[in-house]
Enzyme design. Structure first.
Site, PDB file in Angstrom:
ATOM      1  N   LYS A  25       0.755  -1.185   0.000  1.00 51.27           N
ATOM      2  CA  LYS A  25      -0.078  -0.043  -0.066  1.00 51.27           C
ATOM      3  C   LYS A  25       0.824   1.191  -0.070  1.00 51.27           C
ATOM      4  O   LYS A  25       1.692   1.558   1.028  1.00 51.27           O
ATOM      5  CB  LYS A  25      -0.829   0.029   1.182  1.00 51.27           C
ATOM      6  CG  LYS A  25      -1.749   1.354   1.247  1.00 51.27           C
ATOM      7  CD  LYS A  25      -2.881   1.157   2.490  1.00 51.27           C
ATOM      8  CE  LYS A  25      -3.470   2.351   2.527  1.00 51.27           C
ATOM      9  NZ  LYS A  25      -4.696   2.142   3.427  1.00 51.27           N
ATOM     10  N   LYS A  50      -2.004  -1.462  -3.855  1.00 48.57           N
ATOM     11  CA  LYS A  50      -2.933  -0.338  -4.033  1.00 48.57           C
ATOM     12  C   LYS A  50      -2.110   1.063  -4.060  1.00 48.57           C
ATOM     13  O   LYS A  50      -1.307   1.043  -3.140  1.00 48.57           O
ATOM     14  CB  LYS A  50      -3.647  -0.256  -2.708  1.00 48.57           C
ATOM     15  CG  LYS A  50      -4.742   0.785  -2.308  1.00 48.57           C
ATOM     16  CD  LYS A  50      -5.393   0.826  -1.062  1.00 48.57           C
ATOM     17  CE  LYS A  50      -6.006   1.824  -0.594  1.00 48.57           C
ATOM     18  NZ  LYS A  50      -6.441   2.083   0.834  1.00 48.57           N
TER      19      LYS A  50
END
Ligand code: PBG
Length: 331
Positions: free
Chosen positions: A202, A257
């Site tokens: 992330k 992400k």
């Protein structure tokens, strides 16, 4: 690969002649069963409220959310990711509402799972919806987010969510060691089939802006950044390191992400580890595309093109705000 014969015996355009042959040779096809719809639910809200920075996406009150889940189930979207918008009066420095086993999210999960047991429910594990400063963990006096203190809270938060009926726990906080701590706690407490979907790679991304508006953490966060725990966008080997650790600690699925700016990361992870890998087409990506479509600057086909690129790069499934809308065009 056969490259010994060349033009004119090889004419790649033969297989592009019409859509029937194009379909037969298509290498990647996005399906509605690949999609996960994020849903925002807001404490205290009655009905539905539009989110300005996420065109077409709403916050749902407790009275409206079941209708929405039913719509999604009817469209054969099998999975949802629930994000709570918490009453600001319940936020504090430690995010203590996150571990209240009678909190808004817990009650909504119970309600949804009672009504739609077959819909897979994913719940984020992180403190940002619950903290006054909008960070994913506990902050010390200097403003540094304390990893080890946060782990204990994330563990308790995960147990509460599993107990409520979440099928998948998705730690999105990027604390070190959290997957291991959560997995141990789940095993010890009998939740042996609760899936951990780790937001393993992330990035500290400016693409999360509209999401932070949607959950009401952006004003709290102000100019403060998450760079001391989320990854720098300059790095990719580090993403592999993160994934390797999370697999060892007990993650079932890993996620990258944002999505489209990080196709190389998805590709490398899938190639290296060959485990279920998801991508999150995040709020900023969705909003850019959606806004440009609404302005007529790009064709609406861009959404499918963008989502297909995530699958082509190696994502098995995709979290996208466009899930509901795009599923109507897919098998
Ligand atoms: C919270 C969380 C964020 C997103 C998912 N979970 C925001 C953040 O880390 O600040 C972003 C999703 C999106 O932008 O669509 N930990």
């Amino acid at each position: 690969m056969t490259t010994d014969r060349k033009f004119p015996s090889t004419r790649l355009r033969r297989l592009r002649l019409n859509s029937s042959i194009q379909n037969l040779v298509a290498e990647t096809q996005l399906m509605k069963t690949d999609l996960i719809q994020p849903i925002f639910i807001k404490e205290g809200l009655k009905g539905i409220e539009q989110i300005e920075s996420l065109p077409g996406i709403n916050r749902y009150g407790s009275d409206a959310v079941l209708n929405e889940v039913e719509d999604l189930a009817n469209l054969n979207i099998g999975a949802i990711a629930i994000f709570p918008v918490i009453d600001p009066a319940k936020k504090d420095n430690h995010g203590s509402e996150a571990t209240n086993d009678n909190n808004f999210l817990v009650n909504e999960i119970k309600k949804i799972k009672a009504e739609f047991p077959e819909v897979l429910l994913i719940s984020d594990v992180a403190l940002d919806p619950y903290t006054t400063h909008g960070h994913d963990g506990i902050m010390d006096e200097s403003g540094y987010v304390d990893n080890d203190k946060t782990l204990k809270i994330l563990r308790d938060q995960s147990l509460i969510l599993a107990e409520a009926g979440a099928d998948i726990i998705a730690p999105s906080d990027m604390m070190d060691g959290r997957v291991g701590v959560i997995r141990d706690a789940l095993e010890k407490n009998g939740f042996i089939n609760t899936i951990i979907l780790s937001y393993a790679a992330k990035y500290n991304s400016q693409f999360y802006g509209p999401f932070r508006d949607a959950v009401g953490s952006s004003a709290n966060l102000g100019k403060s950044s998450k760079s001391s725990y989320q990854m720098a966008f300059t790095n990719s080997d580090e993403a592999l390191h993160e994934v390797a650790l999370d697999i060892k600690e007990g993650a079932d699925i890993v996620m990258v992400k944002p999505g489209m700016p990080y196709l190389d990361i998805i590709y490398r992870i899938k190639k290296e580890f060959k485990i279920p890998t998801f991508a999150y087409q995040v709020s900023g990506e969705y909003s850019m595309i959606k806004n440009a479509i609404e302005k007529g600057w790009i064709d609406r086909g861009v959404m499918l093109e963008s989502l297909t690129s995530l699958k082509r790069a190696g994502s098995d499934a995709i979290l996208t705000y466009a899930a509901k809308e795009i599923s109507k065009e897919l098998l």
